[in-house]
Structures are given as structure tokens and as C-alpha cells.
Write a protein that holds these residues in place. Structure first.
Motif, PDB file in Angstrom:
ATOM      1  N   ASP A 430       0.828  -1.208   0.000  1.00  0.00           N
ATOM      2  CA  ASP A 430       0.000   0.000   0.000  1.00  0.00           C
ATOM      3  C   ASP A 430       0.864   1.259   0.000  1.00  0.00           C
ATOM      4  OD1 ASP A 430      -2.320  -1.471  -0.054  1.00  0.00           O
ATOM      5  OD2 ASP A 430      -2.659  -1.366   2.113  1.00  0.00           O
ATOM      6  N   LEU A 431       1.947   1.233   0.743  1.00  0.00           N
ATOM      7  CA  LEU A 431       2.853   2.374   0.769  1.00  0.00           C
ATOM      8  C   LEU A 431       3.476   2.605  -0.599  1.00  0.00           C
ATOM      9  CD1 LEU A 431       4.606   1.653   4.183  1.00  0.00           C
ATOM     10  CD2 LEU A 431       3.211   3.668   3.685  1.00  0.00           C
ATOM     11  N   TRP A 432       3.871   1.510  -1.246  1.00  0.00           N
ATOM     12  CA  TRP A 432       4.469   1.622  -2.577  1.00  0.00           C
ATOM     13  C   TRP A 432       3.455   2.178  -3.582  1.00  0.00           C
ATOM     14  CZ3 TRP A 432       8.961   1.891  -4.921  1.00  0.00           C
ATOM     15  CH2 TRP A 432       9.037   1.667  -6.282  1.00  0.00           C
ATOM     16  N   SER A 433       2.233   1.706  -3.519  1.00  0.00           N
ATOM     17  CA  SER A 433       1.192   2.207  -4.427  1.00  0.00           C
ATOM     18  C   SER A 433       0.973   3.699  -4.224  1.00  0.00           C
ATOM     19  CB  SER A 433      -0.120   1.450  -4.194  1.00  0.00           C
ATOM     20  OG  SER A 433       0.028   0.083  -4.511  1.00  0.00           O
ATOM     21  N   GLU A 434       0.975   4.128  -2.965  1.00  0.00           N
ATOM     22  CA  GLU A 434       0.795   5.548  -2.663  1.00  0.00           C
ATOM     23  C   GLU A 434       1.976   6.358  -3.177  1.00  0.00           C
ATOM     24  OE1 GLU A 434       1.268   7.597   1.419  1.00  0.00           O
ATOM     25  OE2 GLU A 434      -0.843   6.972   1.323  1.00  0.00           O
ATOM     26  N   TYR A 435       3.189   5.816  -3.006  1.00  0.00           N
ATOM     27  CA  TYR A 435       4.393   6.494  -3.482  1.00  0.00           C
ATOM     28  C   TYR A 435       4.369   6.643  -4.999  1.00  0.00           C
ATOM     29  CZ  TYR A 435       9.339   6.924  -4.816  1.00  0.00           C
ATOM     30  OH  TYR A 435      10.529   7.317  -5.387  1.00  0.00           O
ATOM     31  N   ILE A 436       4.032   5.577  -5.703  1.00  0.00           N
ATOM     32  CA  ILE A 436       3.979   5.627  -7.164  1.00  0.00           C
ATOM     33  C   ILE A 436       2.942   6.646  -7.628  1.00  0.00           C
ATOM     34  CG2 ILE A 436       3.376   4.311  -9.233  1.00  0.00           C
ATOM     35  CD1 ILE A 436       6.136   3.688  -8.100  1.00  0.00           C
ATOM     36  N   LYS A 437       1.822   6.693  -6.938  1.00  0.00           N
ATOM     37  CA  LYS A 437       0.774   7.639  -7.303  1.00  0.00           C
ATOM     38  C   LYS A 437       1.254   9.079  -7.155  1.00  0.00           C
ATOM     39  CE  LYS A 437      -4.085   8.714  -6.310  1.00  0.00           C
ATOM     40  NZ  LYS A 437      -5.252   8.379  -5.441  1.00  0.00           N
ATOM     41  N   SER A 438       2.167   9.301  -6.207  1.00  0.00           N
ATOM     42  CA  SER A 438       2.660  10.653  -5.963  1.00  0.00           C
ATOM     43  C   SER A 438       3.660  11.121  -7.018  1.00  0.00           C
ATOM     44  CB  SER A 438       3.322  10.729  -4.580  1.00  0.00           C
ATOM     45  OG  SER A 438       4.573  10.058  -4.578  1.00  0.00           O
TER      46      SER A 438
END
Length: 466
Positions: A430-438
Motif C-alpha cells: 500500500d505504501l508503494w502504491s501511494e508512493y507511485i501515485k505521488s
């Protein structure tokens, strides 16, 4: 409502500011002309670890202005670690020389019943005093703007002006330690989620007149039992090491090694020892760095670091900036890590080393950032710069001690994917998905050090200590 800046005339001064008919905000100021790393004041409470901001995993953000690359990043504002001496830029946050100051936002992530906001600074001269306006908000106003730039009155967009602080002295040396405590006579400053510090220069005619902020604490009305006095960096431990530089097989690099590499190692090894400290662990006090003909870039085995002569020479041909010293700094982190067992994934070991190399040692303009183009096929386990940039995102947005906590776990051979959720509340996926989205093209720096695609030609060889 009348608010005014006060001038220090003595050791401690209490300023009462009428904000409402039955509310009085108290600004208490203390000054130690010859302070030490204990930051003890006559009237202002000392800095603490595990204050309300720390427990809430609060996020500091520069919403206007530019931080100085010679200082620490925003973690210094609430890490509970105080400078060792009066001119210690690496343990203070301050705005860039030549600028007019800036604005800092503190997000507590939820509304907290706040008792005090305390700020601390330390320097030998004009960078010691504090000059700022403090605003607060619960974030619920319809007009609320969480990031008002300079020129926008925060009071016009959902913020409440709490205090105007000016600790400058009319006479005498401005240097020393300053402690400021902003509270309310009722015992509760208010229920807030956000704070905004509008920070001003301390000296109009001095390009370097920006406060060295050592710590900013938010104390709750009901403090946690885990609150304890903040600690200073350990100078005794930092100085207690000896190392050998061997250039006998690469005499052409002797001058570079002695004038460029050696000072960097002398400065940064104790910093890494301090950053990567954990209970029951003592970092190596002796190690060796050898520059010699070899394949690859560099490798570390235990406390022995070997560096490629050809790699260094190739980097030194670059006219403006090169990775010669930085590649050795990466290996220096491995000397401090000393992870045992086989539960620690190699991508995390290398990611932590690159995190400290790129986001602590290297200048801000060269911090790696995953491009939006590569983000679609990248993985958090790609190691090196990719993992390092991800760790920086997590530490900045969730827990400024995240990498330190992961380091302690890996040193105990107890790494687990579950630790990501334990430390941040979210899984690594989930953290990685949020990072990629940013990672959008609009948020990229003008010319970031773009992370290269993974592959044998772009990654340095994995260190033996991994």
C-alpha cells in the motif's frame, strides 16, 4: 485582538497576548548565552522525545521557501536529538542563505488537545534568535487552505494567529540557545490538527540570518508516559574510532584520497554511527578502506572496504559533480550496519545504505527520484536508489524514525514485511502504491538525479557485508 512581538530584555520574559475575552496566550522566552547540549532553561520546559507530534507521526512540510542544503532535513525538527555544539548545521533545520525565510506546516494527522508548542534553537551568532508567527487550525473551516504561501494571510483561510515571536536582543551578543514556550493560562492552548510557522530572517542585512531550529515540540494536555528528555548526539562515541586509508596500489589517487575522501569519512562515519545506533550495539571503532585495481565499483566485507581505482578515476573526469566520494560513503554505511543472519533481504540492506548516502550525504539537487515513466514497471525491491527514494518517502510522510527502526530490527535479524504496517499503519504494498501515485511529472524537480533502470550495468556490485 492585539498581538505584538516582544524583545528579550532579560534571561526570561513572559508575554501575555489577549486572543479572546477569556483566553490568554503566554509566550515564555529563555536565553542561555553559554548553553550546552542539555538545553536546560530557567523557565522554558526542555525538549522531549515522544511528544504529541512524535507519537502522532506528525508530518513537517515546507510550504513556502527553500531549506538550506547544508542543514539537516525536516526530521531535525522533531527527532528528539539535540545538537552537540553551537555550530552544528547537520542537526538543525534552517532556510537557505539569501532567501527571505519561509513557512513550515506541521500536520498532527488528527485533532489533538494541545498544551504547549515549544521551539528551540542554538547558534553562535545571528542564527540563534527566533522570529516567527505561529498559526493553528483544526482544518474544518470551509475556507481552510492547508498551505498558504507568503503573501497570503493565513487568518483569511481558516488559520488562527496564536503568537508573534521575536527573541532578538537589542544589545549584546545574539548567540546562544533560545527556548520558546507558547501556552495558555487555562492549561490548554486549543484543539488543533495543523500548525503553521511563518518564519522570518533574524538579520535583514545578513544573507545567512536564518534561525538554526534544533527542535519543535508539541506537548499534549494529557502527555504520554513515554515522554522523556531529548538527548544530544554522542560526541564521545563519535570521536572514538580509527581507520586506515590504503592507496599503495593506486598512488595516482593519493592526493584525492587524502584531500577529498579522508575529510568526508572523518565527518560522516560518526554521523552514521549516531543515525544507525540501536540498543545493545556498538559500531566498529576500526576499519580500513583500500583503493585498488578491481572490477565493479566497491565492496565491503566486515570492516574492510575495497574501492575500484578505475571507477574513481572515471568519476573524477566529470567536470561539475561526480560520485567518487559518494560511492565510498555507501560502503561506509555498510561498515556501520553489520547485519547478521539471513532474514534481511538484500534490497533493504542496500536500500538503507543508499538512503543515508543519497538523502543525507549528497546535495539536495542530486537526490534520486523515480521518474513517472519508470514508475509503472519499478518495484520497491529494486534496491539501491529505487528503494532509497521509497524509504525517504515513507520516513518523510509517516515516521521520521522509520529507517532507524528498520535498521534496529535488521540488526537483530528480525526483518519482516509486517514491520512496515507496524511502523506506519500501512502494508509495504500500500505504501508503494501511494508512493507511485505521488510521482507525477508536475512534482518532479527541474533536473533530478533520475534513478536508472535496474540492470548489471547501472547497479554497483552488492557489498560483501550484505
Amino acid at each position: 485582538m492585539k498581538i505584538h512581538r516582544g524583545i528579550i530584555l532579560g534571561t526570561a520574559l513572559s508575554l501575555l497576548t489577549h486572543l479572546a475575552a477569556q483566553a490568554e496566550v503566554r509566550i515564555l522566552i529563555d536565553h542561555n548565552a553559554d548553553g550546552d547540549n542539555g538545553f536546560k532553561f530557567e523557565s522554558v520546559p526542555g525538549p522531549v522525545k515522544n511528544d504529541a507530534a512524535d507519537r502522532a507521526k506528525a508530518k513537517f512540510t515546507v510550504i513556502d521557501g527553500e531549506s538550506d542544503p547544508n542543514g539537516s532535513d525536516l526530521r531535525a525538527l522533531n527527532d528528539g536529538r539535540m545538537p552537540e555544539e553551537s555550530d552544528d548545521p547537520g542537526h538543525n533545520f534552517f532556510f537557505a542563505a539569501g532567501t527571505e525565510g519561509g513557512r513550515l506546516q506541521l500536520d498532527l494527522r488528527s485533532v489533538i488537545d494541545v498544551k504547549q508548542v515549544n521551539t528551540y534553537s542554538w547558534h553562535t551568532d545571528e542564527r540563534a534568535p527566533q522570529v516567527f508567527d505561529l498559526y493553528a487550525s483544526d482544518g474544518t473551516a470551509a475556507s481552510f487552505n492547508a498551505a498558504p504561501k507568503k503573501g497570503t494571510d493565513p487568518a483569511s483561510c481558516g488559520w488562527k494567529l496564536l503568537a508573534k515571536v521575536d527573541t532578538r536582543k537589542k544589545f549584546g551578543n545574539a548567540g546562544g540557545q533560545y527556548g520558546v514556550s507558547i501556552s495558555d493560562d487555562s492549561g490548554a492552548l486549543g484543539k488543533f490538527r495543523y500548525f503553521l510557522l511563518d518564519v522570518f530572517k533574524t538579520e535583514d542585512n545578513d544573507a545567512f540570518g536564518h534561525t538554526f531550529f534544533s527542535e519543535i515540540d508539541v506537548r499534549a494536555v494529557k502527555p504520554s508516559e513515554t515522554e522523556k528528555p531529548a538527548g544530544a548526539t554522542s560526541k564521545a562515541r563519535e570521536e572514538n574510532f580509527d581507520w586506515t586509508l590504503d592507496v599503495s596500489q593506486s598512488p595516482d589517487l593519493k592526493e584525492w584520497a587524502e584531500t577529498k575522501l579522508k575529510p568526508a569519512v572523518d565527518q560522516w562515519y560518526p554521523i552514521f554511527v549516531d543515525c544507525l545506533a540501536s540498543d545493545g550495539y556498538t559500531a566498529p571503532t576500526r576499519f580500513k578502506i583500500t583503493i585498488k585495481p578491481m572490477d565493479g565499483v566497491a565492496a565491503t566485507s566486515g570492516t574492510d572496504v575495497e574501492v575500484s581505482e578505475d571507477w574513481i578515476k572515471g568519476q573524477l573526469k566529470k567536470p561539475e559533480w561526480n560520485e567518487a566520494v559518494g560511492s565510498v560513503i555507501h560502503e561506509l554505511v555498510h561498515v556501520v550496519q553489520q547485519y547478521g543472519g539471513n532474514r534481511n533481504p538484500g534490497w533493504m540492506v542496500e536500500g538503507v545504505a543508499d538512503y543515508f548516502r543519497w538523502f543525507h550525504f549528497e546535495p539536495a539537487e542530486h537526490h534520486p527520484k523515480l521518474s513517472a515513466r519508470r514508475a509503472a514497471r519499478a518495484k520497491y525491491s529494486d534496491s539501491y536508489q529505487t528503494t532509497a527514494a521509497f524509504l525517504e518517502y515513507v520516513a518523510k510522510n509517516y515516521d521520521h524514525e522509520f529507517v532507524v527502526k528498520m535498521n534496529a530490527a535488521m540488526r537483530q535479524n528480525r526483518y519482516s514485511p509486517d514491520l512496515w504496517k507496524e511502523f506506519t499503519g500501512l502494508s509495504v504494498q500500500d505504501l508503494w502504491s501511494e508512493y507511485i501515485k505521488s510521482l507525477t511529472e508536475t512534482t518532479r524537480a527541474a533536473k533530478p538525479a533520475e534513478i536508472p533502470a535496474p540492470g548489471p550495468d547501472t547497479k554497483p556490485p552488492r557489498s560483501g557485508s550484505s
